[in-house]
Scaffold this active site. Structure first.
Site, PDB file in Angstrom:
ATOM      1  N   GLU A   1      47.986  32.309  36.118  1.00  0.00           N
ATOM      2  CA  GLU A   1      47.383  32.824  36.925  1.00  0.00           C
ATOM      3  C   GLU A   1      48.479  34.577  36.710  1.00  0.00           C
ATOM      4  OE1 GLU A   1      44.117  32.956  37.371  1.00  0.00           O
ATOM      5  OE2 GLU A   1      43.666  30.627  38.080  1.00  0.00           O
TER       6      GLU A   1
ATOM      7  N   ASN B   1      40.005  37.202  35.187  1.00  0.00           N
ATOM      8  CA  ASN B   1      41.522  38.141  36.072  1.00  0.00           C
ATOM      9  C   ASN B   1      42.922  38.342  34.840  1.00  0.00           C
ATOM     10  OD1 ASN B   1      42.227  35.383  35.802  1.00  0.00           O
ATOM     11  ND2 ASN B   1      42.647  34.764  37.765  1.00  0.00           N
TER      12      ASN B   1
ATOM     13  N   HIS C   1      43.893  35.796  33.447  1.00  0.00           N
ATOM     14  CA  HIS C   1      44.749  34.978  32.704  1.00  0.00           C
ATOM     15  C   HIS C   1      44.123  33.601  31.285  1.00  0.00           C
ATOM     16  CE1 HIS C   1      40.919  32.114  34.397  1.00  0.00           C
ATOM     17  NE2 HIS C   1      41.257  31.613  33.206  1.00  0.00           N
TER      18      HIS C   1
ATOM     19  N   ASP D   1      45.438  23.402  28.826  1.00  0.00           N
ATOM     20  CA  ASP D   1      45.377  22.974  29.293  1.00  0.00           C
ATOM     21  C   ASP D   1      44.408  21.256  30.524  1.00  0.00           C
ATOM     22  OD1 ASP D   1      43.380  24.200  29.591  1.00  0.00           O
ATOM     23  OD2 ASP D   1      44.296  26.069  30.411  1.00  0.00           O
TER      24      ASP D   1
END
EC number: 3.5.99.6
Length: 234
Positions: A135, A128, A130, A62
């Protein structure tokens, strides 16, 4: 899913590097690379080794949208600083977060991945759940895409910026389907703040609400965690 418990991040980096060497001996040529604090000890092992990377290809997960490559928080800068300046690869691909046409850039990056299947993918995991910047709620079928970063991710990454307002709100990320196409995946996690995500990933339901849970469906995943990150496992 194989779980290896280590004392600390330093040992975790050594174990991940030993797995890389095994993969290279078996013919791996394309590495999927991650950024952030988690893989730094892995990169240190690589840099301090006598490994020649000049025949290898790297593909990063990313990149932030809108950060110039000379900005020290861009992932392009991070990779040069942590690895590529010391160990040049034959080819190194990152998404272009400054592309005028982000959708065209997404298509270009999918083509890069299609032409260079990933043999060995390094991952971290977000609090979380990810992986990459995929996400919670991201489709498991998603390929490369533009991501609106969640508040929890922006907050977690704000420690690297002068102010939370400076954290980019979007990124381009390799998709979950792209990650799952990798032949081998090595996920690293250290610290108590990752424990809940690790528990969900290892033993929870496979759900898009916790993206990393999809790794239960991959047949060659190694998870390297310290005791703090493993603290909620049975």
């Amino acid at each position: 899913m194989k779980i290896i418990r280590v004392q600390d991040q330093l040992e975790g980096g050594k174990v991940a590097f030993s797995l890389l060497k095994e993969s290279l001996a078996e013919g791996a040529t394309t590495l999927g690379l991650a950024t952030g604090s988690t893989p730094i000890t892995f990169y240190q092992e690589l840099v301090n080794s006598d490994l020649d990377c000049s025949a290898l290809t790297s593909i990063n997960l990313d990149e932030y949208v809108g950060l110039p490559v000379e900005n020290d928080q861009s992932y392009d800068y991070f990779m040069r600083d942590q690895l590529f300046n010391a160990k040049p690869f034959k080819e190194s691909f990152l998404p272009n977060g400054l592309a005028d046409d982000l959708e065209a850039e997404v298509k270009r990056y999918d083509q890069v991945i299609a032409e260079h299947p990933i043999d060995f993918q390094i991952l971290g995991i977000g609090r979380n759940g990810h992986i990459g910047f995929n996400e919670p709620g991201t489709s498991f079928a998603e390929k490369t895409h533009v991501v609106d970063l969640q508040a929890s991710t922006i907050e977690a990454n704000s420690r690297f910026f002068a102010s939370i307002d400076d954290v980019p709100k979007q990124a381009i990320s390799m998709g979950i389907a792209s990650i799952m196409a990798s032949k081998m995946i090595v996920l690293l996690a250290f610290g108590k703040e990752k424990a809940a995500a690790i528990k969900g990933m290892v033993s929870g339901p496979v759900t898009e609400a916790l993206p990393a849970s999809v790794l239960q469906q991959h047949d060659n995943v190694v998870v390297i965690i310290d005791e703090a990150a493993a603290s909620e496992l049975d």
